[in-house]
Design an enzyme around this catalytic site. Structure first.
Site, PDB file in Angstrom:
ATOM      1  N   PRO A   1       0.713  -1.261   0.106  1.00  0.00           N
ATOM      2  CA  PRO A   1       0.294  -0.164   0.125  1.00  0.00           C
ATOM      3  C   PRO A   1       0.848   1.055   0.264  1.00  0.00           C
ATOM      4  O   PRO A   1      -0.043   2.477  -0.262  1.00  0.00           O
ATOM      5  CB  PRO A   1      -1.051  -0.119   1.562  1.00  0.00           C
ATOM      6  CG  PRO A   1       0.276  -1.021   1.957  1.00  0.00           C
ATOM      7  CD  PRO A   1       0.445  -1.851   1.131  1.00  0.00           C
TER       8      PRO A   1
ATOM      9  N   ARG B   1      -2.851  -9.117 -20.676  1.00  0.00           N
ATOM     10  CA  ARG B   1      -3.795  -8.049 -22.353  1.00  0.00           C
ATOM     11  C   ARG B   1      -3.314  -7.412 -22.615  1.00  0.00           C
ATOM     12  O   ARG B   1      -3.787  -7.425 -23.984  1.00  0.00           O
ATOM     13  CB  ARG B   1      -4.979  -8.042 -21.223  1.00  0.00           C
ATOM     14  CG  ARG B   1      -4.824  -6.869 -20.433  1.00  0.00           C
ATOM     15  CD  ARG B   1      -6.191  -6.524 -19.612  1.00  0.00           C
ATOM     16  NE  ARG B   1      -7.317  -5.834 -21.090  1.00  0.00           N
ATOM     17  CZ  ARG B   1      -7.574  -4.753 -21.657  1.00  0.00           C
ATOM     18  NH1 ARG B   1      -6.604  -4.015 -21.598  1.00  0.00           N
ATOM     19  NH2 ARG B   1      -9.128  -4.821 -22.853  1.00  0.00           N
TER      20      ARG B   1
ATOM     21  N   GLU C   1       0.939  -8.141   8.108  1.00  0.00           N
ATOM     22  CA  GLU C   1       1.519  -7.707   8.249  1.00  0.00           C
ATOM     23  C   GLU C   1       2.870  -6.460   7.724  1.00  0.00           C
ATOM     24  O   GLU C   1       2.327  -6.777   6.198  1.00  0.00           O
ATOM     25  CB  GLU C   1       2.384  -7.614   9.671  1.00  0.00           C
ATOM     26  CG  GLU C   1       3.156  -6.745  10.682  1.00  0.00           C
ATOM     27  CD  GLU C   1       1.874  -5.113  10.468  1.00  0.00           C
ATOM     28  OE1 GLU C   1       2.193  -3.943  10.191  1.00  0.00           O
ATOM     29  OE2 GLU C   1       0.419  -5.812  11.121  1.00  0.00           O
TER      30      GLU C   1
END
Length: 244
Positions: free
Chosen positions: A89, A154, A116
Site C-alpha cells: 500500500p 492483456r 503485516e
C-alpha cells in the site's frame, strides 16, 4: 513473458489464472505463470517466514531470508534481471501507463506479503518496484498481484482477439473510453445515436473523440490537466462547461 508470484497462499490464484483471458494467454504460450509458495524456501525447521519486529510492536514482519532465497532460485542463470515487484500500500499507485511499461518486460516476479509488514532490507535490496492498486489496505498482496497480472497480460501480443482492442481502453489514450452501443438500434424507445448508423467513419471517429472527452470532463476532470488540445477540442470543452 514469464511471471512468478511468491505467496503463502497459492490456492488463491487458481480460479483467476485458470479462467478467461489469463487462461487463454497461457494456452497461446504468450505468458507462463508460476505461483510459488515461498515458505518452501524457509531455512527454519518449522518453515517460519516471519518474526517479531525489533523494537517491539504489534504483528509479525516477513523475514528477508525466504524471499531472497526464492527470488535467487527463480532468477538463477537469467541474463536479464527481472522486475521484482513488491505489492504494497506504500507503493506507486498502479496505472495503465505502468501496465504498458511492465508489458515490455520478459520476466516479472511479484512478492505478496500477508497480514503485516516486510523487513526493510527486502524493499531496499531486493525489489525494483513497489506497487499499490489503491489507497486502501488489503489482508495481503495476492489480490493486487492478480489485478496487475491481468492488466499486463492483456496487453501482450496475440492475447486479445483483436490487437487494437486495448488501444482505445480507458486511460490508454489519457481519456476515459467513449460510449458503446450494439443491436438493436432501438431498444424500448432508447435509440443508438444516428452518427453510429451513418457509415461515415470520419464522423464516427469524431463523435467518439468528443464523447470520450465529454465523459472524462464529467467523471475524471483531473485527467484533462496538462494536455494540449486542438481548436475543435477546445470548443468542445467550452461547450461542456456551458452545459453545467
Amino acid at each position: 513473458m514469464k511471471i512468478d508470484i511468491l505467496t503463502l497462499f497459492p490456492e488463491m490464484f487458481t480460479g483467476v489464472f485458470g479462467s478467461s483471458i489469463l487462461k487463454k494467454a497461457q494456452e497461446k504460450e504468450a505468458v507462463s505463470i508460476h505461483v510459488v509458495n515461498f515458505r518452501d524456501y524457509s531455512a527454519s525447521k518449522h518453515g517460519s517466514v516471519d518474526d517479531y519486529p525489533y523494537g517491539g510492536g504489534a504483528g509479525m514482519v516477513l523475514a528477508p531470508q525466504p524471499l531472497f532465497d526464492a527470488v535467487e532460485a527463480l532468477t538463477a542463470g537469467t541474463e536479464r534481471k527481472p522486475r521484482i515487484i513488491l505489492m504494497c500500500p506504500q507503493g506507486e499507485r498502479f496505472t495503465q501507463r505502468k501496465a504498458e511499461e511492465l508489458a515490455q518486460e520478459e520476466h516479472l516476479v511479484f512478492l505478496c506479503g500477508h497480514y503485516e509488514g516486510y523487513d526493510e532490507r527486502i524493499r531496499e535490496h531486493l525489489v525494483t518496484d513497489e506497487i499499490s492498486i489503491g489507497d486502501y489496505v488489503l489482508t495481503g498482496g495476492e489480490l493486487g498481484a492478480m489485478v496487475v497480472t491481468d492488466s499486463v497480460v492483456r496487453l501482450l501480443p496475440n492475447v486479445l482477439g483483436r490487437e487494437e482492442s486495448h488501444v482505445q481502453d480507458s486511460f490508454s489514450t489519457g481519456l476515459l473510453e467513449h460510449p458503446h452501443y450494439t443491436r438493436p438500434a432501438d431498444f424500448r424507445g432508447l435509440k443508438v445515436p444516428d452518427v453510429l448508423l451513418s457509415g461515415n467513419h470520419a464522423k464516427i471517429e469524431e463523435w467518439r473523440r468528443k464523447e470520450s472527452l465529454r465523459r472524462t470532463h464529467i467523471r475524471r476532470p483531473d485527467l484533462l490537466e496538462g494536455h494540449e488540445w486542438t481548436k475543435k477540442e477546445q470548443q468542445w470543452l467550452a461547450e461542456f462547461e456551458g452545459d453545467k
